[in-house]
Structures are given as structure tokens and as C-alpha cells.
Design a protein around this motif. Structure first.
Motif, mmCIF file in Angstrom:
data_model
loop_
_atom_site.group_PDB
_atom_site.id
_atom_site.type_symbol
_atom_site.label_atom_id
_atom_site.label_comp_id
_atom_site.label_asym_id
_atom_site.label_seq_id
_atom_site.Cartn_x
_atom_site.Cartn_y
_atom_site.Cartn_z
ATOM 1 N N ASP A 147 55.889 59.198 43.483
ATOM 2 C CA ASP A 147 56.927 58.932 44.468
ATOM 3 C C ASP A 147 58.244 59.568 44.022
ATOM 4 O O ASP A 147 58.311 60.242 42.988
ATOM 5 C CB ASP A 147 57.085 57.422 44.723
ATOM 6 N N TYR A 148 59.314 59.350 44.790
ATOM 7 C CA TYR A 148 60.592 59.993 44.497
ATOM 8 C C TYR A 148 61.201 59.520 43.182
ATOM 9 O O TYR A 148 62.074 60.180 42.627
ATOM 10 C CB TYR A 148 61.577 59.735 45.633
ATOM 11 N N ASN A 149 60.759 58.365 42.675
ATOM 12 C CA ASN A 149 61.287 57.831 41.423
ATOM 13 C C ASN A 149 60.427 58.198 40.215
ATOM 14 O O ASN A 149 60.684 57.729 39.104
ATOM 15 C CB ASN A 149 61.410 56.305 41.510
ATOM 16 N N GLY A 150 59.401 59.010 40.443
ATOM 17 C CA GLY A 150 58.539 59.426 39.339
ATOM 18 C C GLY A 150 57.463 58.429 38.984
ATOM 19 O O GLY A 150 56.839 58.531 37.924
ATOM 20 N N LYS A 151 57.228 57.463 39.864
ATOM 21 C CA LYS A 151 56.172 56.474 39.620
ATOM 22 C C LYS A 151 54.915 56.846 40.405
ATOM 23 O O LYS A 151 54.997 57.445 41.475
ATOM 24 C CB LYS A 151 56.659 55.079 40.008
ATOM 25 N N ILE A 152 53.770 56.469 39.882
ATOM 26 C CA ILE A 152 52.497 56.859 40.488
ATOM 27 C C ILE A 152 52.288 56.135 41.818
ATOM 28 O O ILE A 152 52.352 54.909 41.887
ATOM 29 C CB ILE A 152 51.331 56.560 39.533
ATOM 30 N N LYS A 153 52.038 56.921 42.882
ATOM 31 C CA LYS A 153 51.696 56.364 44.187
ATOM 32 C C LYS A 153 50.191 56.203 44.333
ATOM 33 O O LYS A 153 49.708 55.215 44.871
ATOM 34 C CB LYS A 153 52.221 57.273 45.309
ATOM 35 N N SER A 154 49.474 57.221 43.885
ATOM 36 C CA SER A 154 48.012 57.189 43.976
ATOM 37 C C SER A 154 47.421 58.030 42.858
ATOM 38 O O SER A 154 48.053 58.961 42.353
ATOM 39 C CB SER A 154 47.539 57.703 45.338
ATOM 40 N N GLN A 155 46.200 57.680 42.489
ATOM 41 C CA GLN A 155 45.515 58.376 41.403
ATOM 42 C C GLN A 155 44.018 58.328 41.672
ATOM 43 O O GLN A 155 43.464 57.257 41.937
ATOM 44 C CB GLN A 155 45.856 57.710 40.069
#
Length: 243
Positions: A147-155
Motif C-alpha cells: 500500500d502507499y505506506n509500504g505495508k503489505i496489502k496482499s501476498q
């Protein structure tokens, strides 16, 4: 005034209308991240530079740069480097996270291009970022969307040979003023990127760098080297034998 400065002025002006004049207020974290990221990745050339450096630092001998419509729709860098370990997925695109130094004293003996832990985090804030990677000891790859904050959205697992692919879509779309300027000067920005890429093509011995630009009508080869062992041969690939 730089476009990034204009973005900041507009953002602060909008906020000022909704708060009492004369009061000092904290800026929200999302705005801070966007403003600071805009100072790290200034243009298309910087984005390509950071990704190519990451590939070279990963020991890649084959690096392919793909652009769609001069980079305004898509920028993709594909390499055959060591890949990214699963334990590093979570912190990969977070601010000030890096595997290339542990403390300030390490700067005296740094041997890599990128080491600040800023590039991927900033690119997350300025575009839609997806990474597909397969670490050298793994048999299957992983596709990660941030996401825009550098956190994982999907993997999710996916087929891939050893190496990493970084895909950026709609660069600068989170900064409307800069995005508008980027589109208005698209060919100029593209040419700046090409000149920066030429420099990496020349100094990167033992690695093949190739760049394509896909338009609505055709796919154009921008530049290529042949995994040469000498800078002289790289110069020949980039500028021609006469040069």
C-alpha cells in the motif's frame, strides 16, 4: 519553485482553511510520508536509478527495464539477482529499513549503491507498487502488493525464476500537481531518464542492461549492453563504435 514545493504549499493552504489561523498543528503521517517521498524520488530518472541500483546490489547479471508510454503508465525493472528472502517482505518498503548498513559507522565502508532505506518506501507513496521475487534458495516465487505506506496489502505464491521484478503503475499520481507536470513534460522526463540509464549501462561491466518503451503502436528498444567485461565495450554498445 519545484513541483514538490508547490504540492506542499497547496496541501498546507488547503489545511489552513480548515484550522484556526495562528495555531501550530501537527501534519498527519500520510501527508508527511508523501511530502518526504517527493523529495527522494524527484522524477522518472530517479525512480529508474533507484531500481537499477537495487538490481546491481543484488548481483544481477541481466536487468531489463520496461516502460509503457514513456513511463507514465508503467515502469518495470526485472532482474536475475539473488531475490528477496521471505523474512524481509514485511520491512522491505518501510521507511528507513535497509539490509545494507546497521549503524552510522557502516557508511565509512559502504560497498553498495542504495543504502538509505528510502527508495522503495518513497515509490510506494508515489505509485502502485508490486514486487514479484524468488530468493536463490527457493523453488517458487512470491507476488507482494504494497500500500502507499509500504505495508503489505496482499501476498501470494507465483511462478518465477530466481530474481526480482518491481512494477510501478501511475508514478506520481498521489501528487496531483507533480503528476500533471510529469505528463506535460513526459518526453523531456523520459530523455532525462535515458541519459541516467546510459551512465549505468556504461559502468556496469559483467551485467547486461536492456530497456524497452512500449507505446500504443510499437515496442522500441531504447538501449542495450551485452554483459561486456570492459567499459569500452559498454560505450560501444550505448553510443556506437565511432564514439
Amino acid at each position: 519553485m519545484e513541483s514538490s514545493q508547490v504540492e506542499s504549499v497547496i496541501d498546507f493552504t488547503d489545511r489552513a482553511s480548515s484550522m484556526n489561523a495562528g495555531h501550530v498543528q501537527p501534519i498527519d503521517k500520510r501527508s508527511i510520508h508523501q511530502i518526504c517521498s517527493g523529495q527522494v524520488v524527484l522524477n522518472l530518472a530517479t525512480a529508474v536509478k533507484e531500481l537499477v541500483e537495487n538490481s546491481l546490489d543484488a548481483g544481477a547479471t541481466n536487468i531489463e527495464i520496461r516502460l509503457k508510454e514513456y513511463g507514465c503508465e508503467l515502469l518495470e525493472v526485472i532482474d536475475n539477482g539473488s531475490g528477496i528472502q521471505q523474512d524481509d517482505f514485511e520491512g522491505l518498503a518501510l521507511k528507513h529499513h535497509t539490509s545494507k548498513l546497521k549503524d552510522f559507522s557502516d557508511l565509512t565502508c559502504i560497498e553498495t549503491f542504495g543504502f538509505r532505506g528510502e527508495a522503495l518506501s518513497s515509490l510506494c507513496a508515489l505509485s502502485c507498487l508490486t514486487i514479484t521475487t524468488c530468493y536463490k534458495t527457493c523453488s517458487v516465487g512470491t507476488r507482494i502488493e504494497y500500500d502507499y505506506n509500504g505495508k503489505i496489502k496482499s501476498q501470494e505464491p507465483c511462478p518465477r525464476q530466481r530474481g526480482t521484478t518491481v512494477t510501478l503503475q501511475n508514478v506520481f499520481h498521489t501528487l496531483p500537481v507533480r503528476h500533471k507536470e510529469f505528463l506535460r513534460n513526459l518526453k523531456k522526463e523520459f530523455n532525462k531518464m535515458v541519459n541516467v540509464l546510459y551512465a549505468y549501462c556504461i559502468i556496469s561491466t559483467g551485467a547486461r542492461l536492456v530497456c524497452y518503451n512500449q507505446t500504443a503502436t510499437r515496442k522500441n528498444l531504447v538501449v542495450t549492453t551485452n554483459c561486456n567485461s570492459s567499459i569500452k565495450d559498454n560505450i560501444t554498445n550505448v553510443y556506437g563504435a565511432k564514439q
